[in-house]
Scaffold this motif. Structure first.
Motif, mmCIF file in Angstrom:
data_model
loop_
_atom_site.group_PDB
_atom_site.id
_atom_site.type_symbol
_atom_site.label_atom_id
_atom_site.label_comp_id
_atom_site.label_asym_id
_atom_site.label_seq_id
_atom_site.Cartn_x
_atom_site.Cartn_y
_atom_site.Cartn_z
ATOM 1 N N GLN A 175 10.356 -4.080 5.984
ATOM 2 C CA GLN A 175 9.741 -5.057 5.085
ATOM 3 C C GLN A 175 8.336 -4.557 4.736
ATOM 4 O OE1 GLN A 175 9.891 -8.517 7.666
ATOM 5 N NE2 GLN A 175 11.705 -9.333 6.592
ATOM 6 N N LEU A 176 8.120 -4.154 3.489
ATOM 7 C CA LEU A 176 6.792 -3.709 3.086
ATOM 8 C C LEU A 176 5.811 -4.869 3.166
ATOM 9 C CD1 LEU A 176 7.506 -1.389 0.022
ATOM 10 C CD2 LEU A 176 7.141 -0.763 2.410
ATOM 11 N N VAL A 177 4.577 -4.553 3.609
ATOM 12 C CA VAL A 177 3.557 -5.584 3.809
ATOM 13 C C VAL A 177 2.345 -5.271 2.935
ATOM 14 C CG1 VAL A 177 2.039 -6.718 5.468
ATOM 15 C CG2 VAL A 177 4.304 -5.930 6.187
ATOM 16 N N ASP A 178 1.905 -6.230 2.173
ATOM 17 C CA ASP A 178 0.683 -6.109 1.380
ATOM 18 C C ASP A 178 -0.505 -6.336 2.328
ATOM 19 O OD1 ASP A 178 -1.580 -6.570 -0.280
ATOM 20 O OD2 ASP A 178 -0.256 -7.102 -1.931
ATOM 21 N N THR A 179 -1.305 -5.277 2.553
ATOM 22 C CA THR A 179 -2.382 -5.367 3.545
ATOM 23 C C THR A 179 -3.489 -6.329 3.146
ATOM 24 O OG1 THR A 179 -3.411 -3.433 2.523
ATOM 25 C CG2 THR A 179 -1.983 -3.046 4.418
ATOM 26 N N GLU A 180 -3.610 -6.630 1.852
ATOM 27 C CA GLU A 180 -4.674 -7.545 1.401
ATOM 28 C C GLU A 180 -4.235 -8.999 1.501
ATOM 29 O OE1 GLU A 180 -6.014 -6.438 -2.443
ATOM 30 O OE2 GLU A 180 -6.663 -4.427 -1.838
#
Length: 427
Positions: A175-180
């Motif tokens: 699951q890709l995670v948006d770090t912002e």
């Protein structure tokens, strides 16, 4: 009068002199053949080194954030660029497997759930050209690299695979995670197409993704699908541009800077330090070989001319007789040239054999001594019989020029004096 018959008679009667000329011509021709071959090979090696060194141009944003691919569509109009490789870096949360744990220099007490059990994901169209692989930091030990036609493929570290009991063709869900925003994107299934080993320079932020063992490489196209981006919305953190030569790299760099783009927001960097380091040694060698080649041409001309002058004095009676029976200066000089040409033919055979052996020595031991031996065999050009014959033909052509000039210089005494004067000197 038959000058061919006279020339053959002279070189067969004067065996000692003929042998000396034979050795001189063979030495000059062998040296020229070797020098020309090495000069040509050094240019090919320069091109090979450029490709092996993975030299490229990279475009990134000044704040290291992602940017839209469509903003750089104009790059496709630059013919010097042969490959555009977008790269996207992100964090991804493992769904069914566990990351490699290790000692951290930074401890975070407030790590949110979205950033636990995360790995570092590098999305690319060509993992072989990624700096970590091309520099040897990471080495693919099983399977296939990520390529432009890969779909739902992932490369994982050997240690991670061993811990989770994974092998080639097994699947991993990410699951890709948006770090912002810490938004977690939809789960995507990837197939393990390759396994690598190695240890990169790690920077610690308190997350499991800091470790080399938790670094994944996925295909770029699938990463964009996971972000639900269509072709016009694709994003990248870095564009890597490849050319086929250093000249095209420089040309592409100039053209890129002239594109109507707000370059205050972006940075264009040339990644050719490894190539430039080796190029310095190659250019020094090329200069030395060029000097040696020119010295051989000049030295051969001088030596051959001096020997011919000495021998010409002993043949003054022969020349006088030729003049007395009405033979022209042009015919006499033609006979002298023909004599040297006849001697050069057997010298050419031995020069080709000897020169070929010398070329093999210089193109292995010598080049390996100025470059990294581990990639020396990859840099060496493939010399076939056709290439060697071409270089030898050029060397023999230079030898013919040397012979012609040497005869003309040594026979200048004949060209400048009248036949009557020469005959009177004999008497």
């Amino acid at each position: 009068m038959n000058i061919q018959k006279n020339a053959w008679a002279y070189i067969t009667r004067k065996k000692h002199r003929t042998f000396i000329i034979f050795l001189i011509l063979m030495f000059i021709l062998t040296s020229l053949f070797t020098c020309l071959t090495i000069l040509n090979a050094s240019q090919q090696i320069e091109n090979n080194v450029f490709k092996i060194s993975n030299s490229s141009l990279s475009i990134t944003k000044n704040d290291s954030s992602s940017f839209a691919m469509k903003d750089f569509e104009q790059l496709k109009s630059i013919k010097e660029i042969e490959d555009i490789n977008p790269e996207y870096q992100s964090l991804a949360k493992l769904v069914d497997h566990q990351v490699i744990e290790g000692e951290q220099q930074i401890f975070r007490e407030d790590t949110p759930e979205q950033l636990s059990n995360v790995v570092d994901v590098q999305a690319t169209n060509d993992s072989q050209r990624d700096l970590l692989f091309s520099s040897g930091v990471f080495t693919l030990v099983a399977g296939q690299p990520i390529q432009s036609d890969s779909q739902h493929h992932v490369l994982v570290h050997q240690a991670f695979a061993d811990k989770n009991g994974l092998k080639l063709n097994d699947t991993i869900r990410l699951q890709l995670v948006d770090t912002e925003s810490l938004n977690v994107h939809e789960t995507m299934e990837y197939t393990i197409s390759g396994i690598f080993t190695g240890k990169k320079q790690e920077s610690y932020t308190g997350l499991s993704s800091d470790f080399s063992e938790n670094t994944f490489f996925v295909d770029y196209q699938t990463s964009q699908e996971q972000l639900r981006l269509n072709k016009d919305q694709m994003i990248t953190n870095k564009l890597t541009l490849h050319t086929d030569s250093v000249e095209n790299l420089e040309s592409a760099h100039e053209q890129i800077k002239n594109l109507p783009i707000d370059w205050s927001k972006y940075e264009v960097e040339k990644n050719d330090k490894a190539f430039q380091k080796t190029l310095t040694a190659l250019q020094s060698m090329q200069q030395i070989i060029e000097i040696v080649t020119n010295a051989m041409i000049l030295g051969g001309l001088i030596v051959l001319s001096l020997i011919l002058v000495l021998w010409l004095r002993e043949r003054i009676y022969e020349i006088g007789i030729f003049l007395a029976i009405g033979m022209s200066k042009k015919v006499i000089i033609s006979q002298f040239i023909l004599e040297l040409l006849l001697v050069s033919l057997p010298a050419a055979v031995l020069s080709f054999i000897l020169g070929w052996q010398l070329n093999q020595f210089f193109l292995t031991d010598f080049f390996n001594s100025i470059t990294n031996e581990s990639i020396g065999s990859q840099m060496l050009p493939i010399e076939n019989i056709g290439d060697n014959l071409t270089h030898f033909g050029m060397a023999y052509g230079l030898l013919l020029v040397i012979i012609f000039l040497a005869v003309m210089l040594s026979c200048s005494i004949i060209l400048l004096k009248k036949p009557k004067t020469i005959l009177s000197e004999i008497s």
